[in-house]
Write an enzyme that holds these catalytic residues in place. Structure first.
Site, PDB file in Angstrom:
ATOM      1  N   HIS A 155       1.478  50.471  38.466  1.00 49.73           N
ATOM      2  CA  HIS A 155       1.347  49.221  39.212  1.00 49.73           C
ATOM      3  C   HIS A 155       0.311  49.310  40.328  1.00 49.73           C
ATOM      4  O   HIS A 155      -0.597  48.487  40.429  1.00 49.73           O
ATOM      5  CB  HIS A 155       2.690  48.796  39.818  1.00 49.73           C
ATOM      6  CG  HIS A 155       2.561  47.574  40.666  1.00 49.73           C
ATOM      7  ND1 HIS A 155       2.291  47.618  42.023  1.00 49.73           N
ATOM      8  CD2 HIS A 155       2.607  46.262  40.340  1.00 49.73           C
ATOM      9  CE1 HIS A 155       2.185  46.399  42.487  1.00 49.73           C
ATOM     10  NE2 HIS A 155       2.379  45.545  41.494  1.00 49.73           N
ATOM     11  N   HIS A 158      10.500  44.125  34.194  1.00 52.98           N
ATOM     12  CA  HIS A 158       9.407  44.319  35.147  1.00 52.98           C
ATOM     13  C   HIS A 158       9.182  45.811  35.398  1.00 52.98           C
ATOM     14  O   HIS A 158      10.015  46.459  36.009  1.00 52.98           O
ATOM     15  CB  HIS A 158       9.798  43.604  36.447  1.00 52.98           C
ATOM     16  CG  HIS A 158       8.775  43.618  37.521  1.00 52.98           C
ATOM     17  ND1 HIS A 158       8.972  44.233  38.734  1.00 52.98           N
ATOM     18  CD2 HIS A 158       7.532  43.069  37.576  1.00 52.98           C
ATOM     19  CE1 HIS A 158       7.923  44.057  39.498  1.00 52.98           C
ATOM     20  NE2 HIS A 158       7.029  43.361  38.831  1.00 52.98           N
TER      21      HIS A 158
END
Ligand code: G3P
Ligand code: CA
Length: 306
Positions: free
Chosen positions: A83, A41
């Site tokens: 992100h 991730h």
């Protein structure tokens, strides 16, 4: 535009072998997706600043099957791996990503924040780490890694889907079975499916308590409360996607259970759960039979699945 080449024409043009190899690579990717997948991730972002080279390099060393990348776009249309839609948390810049040029974004320090936020894992080498473009990541790794790419805020970047698919196709990464694309946006995934139906897609969902106290609600409305989810709900996702990516916990309470995983499987969908960093939680989800997990600590997960 994708052009389907009939086999006879492909044979005449001497293209049959490359086309067969491409089909094999995609088939191999789909076969391997049936096995458990470790999805790093934002890279190994528990160990190094997310979406930087150190984070990706550590993810590779730790046995990740996929590098997870979140995409935004610069003011001048470059696909940027970050992100948040703003720069403030993970760089020394501020404001929205989309309001800065590529040159401005590449001048930012995307590493030092990590050392301040995580002094126990700080490393001088992270200072001055740069934001990355999707092109840079692909130039470095090519088809040596697999990418699990999220279209972030696609409503803010209507051109993102086309730019992404063009980039992946130009680099042969769909044909080599190197990419999964994920999004909370059903519209984004359906658009990508129309652009290239070979790309495996995963529908992200986020369950949290409904404001009126009537159970759980899904953020984008893709499914009802998991307690009420029907085979038809899963089938609607299976029309364009190979899997569903749910959060597992909200405020320390489970939002899905083993029955959710079983029902998704019964409807032909893989289940890739996010974002799981605690080994006990990892083991619980392995016991439920999930097909992959997003984690900031691929080393913890690879230790459990070996
Ligand atoms: O992509 C799965 C997971 O990463 C979604 O959450 O906010 O970390 O992108 P987020
Ligand atoms: Ca993500």
């Amino acid at each position: 535009m994708k052009i389907a080449i009939p086999l006879a024409t492909a044979l005449a043009l001497g293209l049959a072998a490359p086309l067969a190899a491409q089909a094999d690579a995609l088939e191999q990717q789909l076969d391997e997706l049936q096995d458990f997948q470790i999805i790093a991730h934002r890279g190994a972002s528990g160990h190094a600043p997310e979406h930087t080279w150190p984070s990706y390099e550590k993810a590779r060393e730790m046995g990740a099957d996929y590098l997870e990348l979140d995409l935004h776009m610069s003011a001048d249309g470059e696909l940027m791996v970050i992100h948040d839609d703003t720069l403030d948390r993970t760089t020394d810049g501020e404001g929205k990503v989309k309001e800065h040029s590529l040159a401005e974004l590449k001048a930012l320090d995307a590493g030092s924040w990590f050392n301040k936020a995580h002094p126990e894992r700080a490393d001088e080498a992270y200072e001055g780490a740069r934001m990355l473009t999707l092109d840079e990541v692909i130039d470095r790794y090519g088809s040596d890694v697999r990418y699990y790419i999220e279209t972030k805020s696609p409503e803010r970047y209507p051109e993102l889907q086309r730019a992404l698919v063009d980039t992946l196709e130009a680099n042969g990464l769909v044909a080599s079975g190197s990419v999964v694309i994920q999004s909370f946006s059903q519209g984004s995934l359906q658009q990508i499916h129309q652009l290239n139906a070979d790309i495996p897609l995963v529908q992200l969902v986020w369950y949290s308590p409904a404001e009126d106290g009537s159970g759980l609600t899904e953020w984008t409305g893709v499914t009802p409360d998991p307690a009420e989810i029907s085979d038809a709900d899963f089938q609607a996702i299976a029309d364009y996607a190979v899997g569903i990516g749910p959060n597992v916990v909200y405020d320390s309470e489970d939002v899905i259970d083993a029955g959710f995983v079983e029902q998704a499987h019964d409807n032909g969908l893989l289940v890739h759960a996010y974002t799981i960093n605690d080994p006990e939680q990892m083991q619980r989800l392995l016991d439920w039979g999930v097909d992959g997990m997003f984690t900031n600590f691929p080393d913890r997960l690879s230790g459990l699945v070996e």
